[in-house]
Design a protein around this motif. Structure first.
Motif, short mmCIF file in Angstrom:
data_model
loop_
_atom_site.label_atom_id
_atom_site.label_comp_id
_atom_site.label_asym_id
_atom_site.label_seq_id
_atom_site.Cartn_x
_atom_site.Cartn_y
_atom_site.Cartn_z
N ALA A 1 1.19 -1.53 -0.25
CA ALA A 1 -0.14 -0.42 0.17
C ALA A 1 1.04 0.92 -0.11
O ALA A 1 0.59 2.09 -0.76
CB ALA A 1 -1.31 0.01 0.72
N ALA A 2 1.94 1.11 0.75
CA ALA A 2 2.55 2.42 1.06
C ALA A 2 3.40 2.88 -0.64
O ALA A 2 3.06 3.72 -0.71
CB ALA A 2 3.39 2.78 1.82
N GLY B 1 1.26 14.92 -8.74
CA GLY B 1 1.17 15.89 -7.31
C GLY B 1 -0.58 15.61 -7.44
O GLY B 1 -1.01 15.71 -6.34
N LEU B 2 -1.70 15.44 -8.09
CA LEU B 2 -2.98 15.59 -8.07
C LEU B 2 -3.55 14.78 -6.78
O LEU B 2 -3.80 15.36 -6.14
CB LEU B 2 -3.77 15.41 -9.45
CG LEU B 2 -5.08 15.50 -9.51
CD1 LEU B 2 -5.37 16.99 -8.76
CD2 LEU B 2 -5.79 15.83 -10.19
N PRO B 3 -2.86 13.53 -6.31
CA PRO B 3 -3.56 13.04 -5.22
C PRO B 3 -2.66 13.83 -3.37
O PRO B 3 -3.65 13.80 -3.15
CB PRO B 3 -2.72 11.98 -5.20
CG PRO B 3 -2.99 11.42 -6.65
CD PRO B 3 -2.02 12.35 -7.41
N LEU C 1 0.54 13.46 3.85
CA LEU C 1 -0.22 12.80 3.07
C LEU C 1 -0.02 11.85 2.74
O LEU C 1 -1.19 11.42 2.10
CB LEU C 1 -0.16 13.88 1.84
CG LEU C 1 -0.26 15.52 2.43
CD1 LEU C 1 0.24 15.90 1.40
CD2 LEU C 1 -2.34 15.64 2.75
N MET C 2 1.08 10.85 2.90
CA MET C 2 1.35 10.08 2.26
C MET C 2 0.85 8.95 3.59
O MET C 2 0.42 8.01 2.79
CB MET C 2 3.15 9.78 2.36
CG MET C 2 3.17 10.73 1.05
SD MET C 2 3.02 10.49 -0.43
CE MET C 2 3.19 9.02 -0.81
N ARG D 1 -5.57 4.60 1.65
CA ARG D 1 -7.22 4.08 0.66
C ARG D 1 -6.50 2.95 0.37
O ARG D 1 -7.18 2.52 -0.29
CB ARG D 1 -6.53 5.63 0.50
CG ARG D 1 -7.47 6.51 1.15
CD ARG D 1 -7.78 8.02 0.48
NE ARG D 1 -8.38 7.43 -0.66
CZ ARG D 1 -10.06 7.55 -0.87
NH1 ARG D 1 -10.32 7.78 0.85
NH2 ARG D 1 -10.64 7.62 -1.98
N ALA D 2 -4.75 3.17 -0.33
CA ALA D 2 -4.28 1.81 -1.05
C ALA D 2 -4.75 0.48 -0.38
O ALA D 2 -4.74 -0.56 -1.08
CB ALA D 2 -2.94 2.51 -1.82
#
Length: 199
Positions: free
Chosen positions: A17-18, A30-32, A46-47, A53-54
């Motif tokens: 996921a990370a 960078g939009l995410p 943010l990460m 989410r992943a």
């Protein structure tokens, strides 16, 4: 790194996921990060938000929808794809944030299709066939699901456009980009479609 690089995609795991979060930031220029900023609570990074989410079992950006290529055990390239089966209604479109309305409008044009949401490779591993191998995996999934089209959306300045075009994608439509806090030099979203013919 890259000593043991293979071109064989495999399903992602929750432990990836990370890295998937890192790769979607690359794919989205960078939009995410703009999206995740709106979700931030407390002192989480943010990460951390992206990785959470992943790691979900459901949702478009989930490890369940991801195929990866590894160098040894490390993910160096990933593709997230899934079927688009329902259009967003005009009523629902009115509630979509302005940043995403052009994307949703383009997605509506290719329902039904198998949609490539994310494709990214770490810089050191580019131009070694990982992207083509992952797109081939997505095409296999699309055909197995009975879909006649692959689709994706990308910015007009994305250098990966040459990869998409060499793989058989063609521009089918475009919409102006709404930046709304996102620092991006491009001007238009491009909808790419690959016709798979009868399946």
């Amino acid at each position: 790194m890259l000593d043991n690089l293979t071109q064989t995609p495999e399903p992602a795991t929750q432990d990836d996921a990370a890295r998937l979060a890192e790769l979607i930031v690359i794919a989205g220029d960078g939009l995410p990060l703009v999206v995740w900023e709106g979700m931030r609570q407390g002192d989480e990074s943010l990460m951390d938000i992206g990785a959470a989410r992943a790691a979900r079992e459901t949702g478009g950006f989930s490890f369940r929808n991801a195929d990866v290529i590894r160098d040894g055990g490390e993910v160096i390239s990933a593709l997230v794809s899934y079927p688009l089966t329902e259009k967003t209604s005009q009523t629902d479109l009115a509630t979509v944030p302005e940043l995403f309305k052009p994307l949703v409008k383009l997605e509506n044009l290719v329902v039904p299709s198998w949609y490539v949401n994310v494709l990214a490779t770490v810089k050191a591993a580019r131009r070694r066939g990982a992207g083509t191998a992952l797109l081939s995996a997505a095409e296999t999934r699309a055909r197995a699901g009975g879909y006649q089209h692959l689709s994706l959306i990308t910015g007009d300045i994305n250098p990966a456009r040459s990869l998409y075009e060499s793989f058989g994608f063609r521009v089918a439509a475009q919409e102006s980009i709404v930046k709304d806090g996102w620092n991006y030099a491009g001007e238009n979203w491009l909808l790419y479609v690959k016709d798979l013919g009868a399946v």
